[in-house]
Design a protein around this motif. Sequence first.
Motif, PDB file in Angstrom:
ATOM      1  N   UNK A  38       0.813  -1.212   0.000  1.00 15.49           N
ATOM      2  CA  UNK A  38       0.000   0.000   0.000  1.00 15.49           C
ATOM      3  C   UNK A  38       0.848   1.264   0.000  1.00 15.49           C
ATOM      4  N   UNK A  39       1.900   1.290   0.812  1.00 10.22           N
ATOM      5  CA  UNK A  39       2.739   2.495   0.892  1.00 10.22           C
ATOM      6  C   UNK A  39       3.393   2.787  -0.457  1.00 10.22           C
ATOM      7  N   UNK A  40       3.829   1.736  -1.148  1.00 12.61           N
ATOM      8  CA  UNK A  40       4.432   1.947  -2.463  1.00 12.61           C
ATOM      9  C   UNK A  40       3.378   2.391  -3.470  1.00 12.61           C
ATOM     10  N   UNK A  41       2.190   1.810  -3.392  1.00 12.88           N
ATOM     11  CA  UNK A  41       1.113   2.215  -4.297  1.00 12.88           C
ATOM     12  C   UNK A  41       0.818   3.709  -4.170  1.00 12.88           C
ATOM     13  N   UNK A  42       0.791   4.227  -2.939  1.00 11.28           N
ATOM     14  CA  UNK A  42       0.537   5.653  -2.765  1.00 11.28           C
ATOM     15  C   UNK A  42       1.583   6.494  -3.489  1.00 11.28           C
ATOM     16  N   UNK A  43       2.818   6.035  -3.509  1.00  4.58           N
ATOM     17  CA  UNK A  43       3.891   6.782  -4.162  1.00  4.58           C
ATOM     18  C   UNK A  43       3.903   6.576  -5.669  1.00  4.58           C
ATOM     19  N   UNK A  44       3.164   5.558  -6.147  1.00  7.01           N
ATOM     20  CA  UNK A  44       3.127   5.289  -7.585  1.00  7.01           C
ATOM     21  C   UNK A  44       1.839   4.549  -7.945  1.00  7.01           C
ATOM     22  N   UNK A  45       0.702   5.257  -7.988  1.00  8.29           N
ATOM     23  CA  UNK A  45      -0.566   4.585  -8.295  1.00  8.29           C
ATOM     24  C   UNK A  45      -0.644   4.017  -9.702  1.00  8.29           C
ATOM     25  N   UNK A  46       0.329   4.326 -10.529  1.00  7.38           N
ATOM     26  CA  UNK A  46       0.340   3.790 -11.888  1.00  7.38           C
ATOM     27  C   UNK A  46       0.692   2.307 -11.915  1.00  7.38           C
ATOM     28  N   UNK A  47       1.187   1.756 -10.798  1.00  6.85           N
ATOM     29  CA  UNK A  47       1.497   0.321 -10.773  1.00  6.85           C
ATOM     30  C   UNK A  47       0.228  -0.522 -10.820  1.00  6.85           C
ATOM     31  N   UNK A  48      -0.901   0.056 -10.482  1.00 10.57           N
ATOM     32  CA  UNK A  48      -2.170  -0.658 -10.519  1.00 10.57           C
ATOM     33  C   UNK A  48      -2.936  -0.230 -11.761  1.00 10.57           C
ATOM     34  N   UNK A  49      -3.468  -1.194 -12.489  1.00  8.53           N
ATOM     35  CA  UNK A  49      -4.213  -0.843 -13.713  1.00  8.53           C
ATOM     36  C   UNK A  49      -5.647  -0.457 -13.353  1.00  8.53           C
ATOM     37  N   UNK A  50      -5.761   0.625 -12.646  1.00  7.95           N
ATOM     38  CA  UNK A  50      -7.040   1.209 -12.264  1.00  7.95           C
ATOM     39  C   UNK A  50      -7.627   1.892 -13.504  1.00  7.95           C
TER      40      UNK A  50
END
Length: 295
Positions: free
Chosen positions: A133-145
């Motif tokens: 989660x902490x990494x996702x906040x710094x790079x939301x592009x890692x998730x194909x939202x």
Amino acid sequence: MYTMNVPHPDLAEFAARAEQGYRWANLTGLLAQIRRSERYGDANGVMELTTGELGLFDPVEAQLQLVNAVEAKRLGNAAFRPIFSHRSRGLPHGLNPYTDWTMSCLTRKPTHTYIFLGLDFYDVAALADVGDWAYYLSNPFVDRDPFWHRIWAWILWQTRKNSKTSKESWVDMVDRTDAANYIQNDGGAFIFHNQLPYLRPAGTGSSDDKWPENERKKKGVMEDIVEDLALLRQCSIGPVRTYCTSKLAVALLTRAGYEGNEIVCWSAHPSQCFHPSTVRARGVRFRPFRSDAGR
């Protein structure tokens, strides 16, 4: 997956940049208002989509609460609410994960503001799908939202600034660096907000249309929505352009004091609005305040 006892090496730097961005964009008052204890009292949702005070984010607590949310979904416990050691603490650094990232891209006080007003975010348990989660906040592009990638594909495609591929960015992943460079060159604050500024209960998926309908029937919720939108407009720096996708959103923005020339609405679901076929047919374009934005 996230390692509970080893913080991500870039976390402190990202947190500092995001928090400074929130201060530059003048959003600290909005964070505090959303998380005041008397707000959204009859809402059936998880208010911890927002952290009410900068500097409170704790990656270990956040990850643990997402694990608990997944277990609540498994058990059918829709009443689950995260329990943090500080009542104003939440899952992101500030307003929500999207705005955490855009605020971290600011390098100076913005000169103008873009607001992207959605309906709501996701099921609290679904947030655990991103893993770290902490990494996702710094790079939301890692998730194909779909929403996140399509809206940035739309912005970057119109300005021909997607350098990752020669194909249309609707198909391929958006490059984080391109989006960050665009924000910095544009000089504006890119704020993502929702009419319902809280998460769906555990197990209430995005396809459940009854949940937002029921929330919008609550007078107290609707009044708080308008108050938050009004404060966001008051806090916004420079000229404002607000993008939304429904007639209800326009009505709420108008009640909150936004002028007609500050609202752009397509009256369609984002998955349609930001799809190439809709963009071409309607001539929908992202309109930056600066003619040289993204160069």
